[in-house]
Design a protein around this motif. Structure first.
Motif, PDB file in Angstrom:
ATOM      1  N   VAL A  44       0.859  -1.176   0.000  1.00  0.00           N
ATOM      2  CA  VAL A  44       0.000   0.000   0.000  1.00  0.00           C
ATOM      3  C   VAL A  44       0.901   1.233   0.000  1.00  0.00           C
ATOM      4  N   GLY A  51       2.687   4.494   0.749  1.00  0.00           N
ATOM      5  CA  GLY A  51       2.723   5.322   1.944  1.00  0.00           C
ATOM      6  C   GLY A  51       2.646   4.552   3.255  1.00  0.00           C
ATOM      7  N   GLU A  52       2.393   3.232   3.182  1.00  0.00           N
ATOM      8  CA  GLU A  52       2.325   2.415   4.393  1.00  0.00           C
ATOM      9  C   GLU A  52       3.617   1.630   4.531  1.00  0.00           C
ATOM     10  N   THR A  53       4.396   1.960   5.562  1.00  0.00           N
ATOM     11  CA  THR A  53       5.671   1.293   5.794  1.00  0.00           C
ATOM     12  C   THR A  53       5.453  -0.188   6.059  1.00  0.00           C
ATOM     13  N   ASP A  54       6.295  -0.997   5.446  1.00  0.00           N
ATOM     14  CA  ASP A  54       6.279  -2.452   5.615  1.00  0.00           C
ATOM     15  C   ASP A  54       4.967  -3.119   5.218  1.00  0.00           C
ATOM     16  N   SER A  55       4.162  -2.467   4.381  1.00  0.00           N
ATOM     17  CA  SER A  55       2.954  -3.145   3.908  1.00  0.00           C
ATOM     18  C   SER A  55       3.346  -4.110   2.804  1.00  0.00           C
TER      19      SER A  55
END
Length: 155
Positions: A76, A78-82
Motif C-alpha cells: 500500500v 505510503g504504508e511502511t512495511d505493507s
C-alpha cells in the motif's frame, strides 16, 4: 484478416475498466513520465492465435486469440512495511472474471462490452484460472487468468 493489435487494445481497456487499475502489455505499466507504476496492476500477455474457429462453417473470417492476465498485488503506497496480499490479488482476479460475466437479466451476450475494432465481433469468451505466484522478497502475490476470445468479421 482480423488484426491482433486492436483486439489487444480493446481487451486491455476492458481489464482497466473492470479492475480500476492500470494494465501493462507484457511489461509493468508506466506513468506519464515513463516511470514504472507501483502495484496493484495487471500484466497482459498476448498468447496463441489460431485463424480457424474449428467450426464446420469456418469461412476464414474468424480467429481465436488467447491472453494471460497476471493480477499483481503490492504494498500500500505510503504504508511502511505493507505487503501485497492474497486478498488483494484475489480481489483483482475477481474483477478480471467479469470479462466473462453474463447480463443479470438473462439476455444474450456479455455484461461488459469488449471493443475489438470496427467490423469485428467477439461472439464467445472463455476464462480459466491458471494459478498464481508469490514472492515474499518483493512483497508481491499474483493471480493468473487465461482468456480465450472467439472473434469473427461482421463486415
Amino acid at each position: 484478416m482480423i488484426e491482433r493489435l486492436p483486439v489487444t487494445e480493446g481487451f486491455q481497456a476492458l481489464l482497466e475498466t473492470l479492475t480500476g487499475y492500470p494494465v501493462g502489455r507484457r511489461t509493468v505499466p508506466l506513468d506519464d513520465q515513463g516511470q514504472p507504476l507501483p502495484p496493484p496492476y495487471t500484466l497482459l500477455y498476448p498468447l496463441d492465435r489460431a485463424d480457424d474457429d474449428n467450426t464446420l462453417a469456418d469461412n476464414g473470417k474468424a480467429v481465436v486469440v488467447d491472453y494471460q492476465a497476471t493480477f499483481v498485488s503490492g504494498p500500500v503506497p505510503g504504508e511502511t512495511d505493507s505487503r501485497g496480499g492474497d486478498d488483494q490479488a484475489q480481489w483483482l482476479a475477481d474483477r478480471g472474471w467479469k470479462v466473462v460475466e453474463r447480463p443479470a437479466d438473462g439476455s444474450i451476450g456479455y455484461a461488459h462490452t469488449l471493443n475489438v475494432g470496427d467490423g469485428v465481433d467477439c461472439w464467445r469468451r472463455e476464462a480459466r484460472e491458471a494459478g498464481g505466484t508469490s514472492d515474499p522478497n518483493d512483497a508481491i502475490i499474483t493471480s493468473v487468468i487465461r482468456y480465450r476470445l472467439y472473434l469473427a468479421k461482421t463486415a
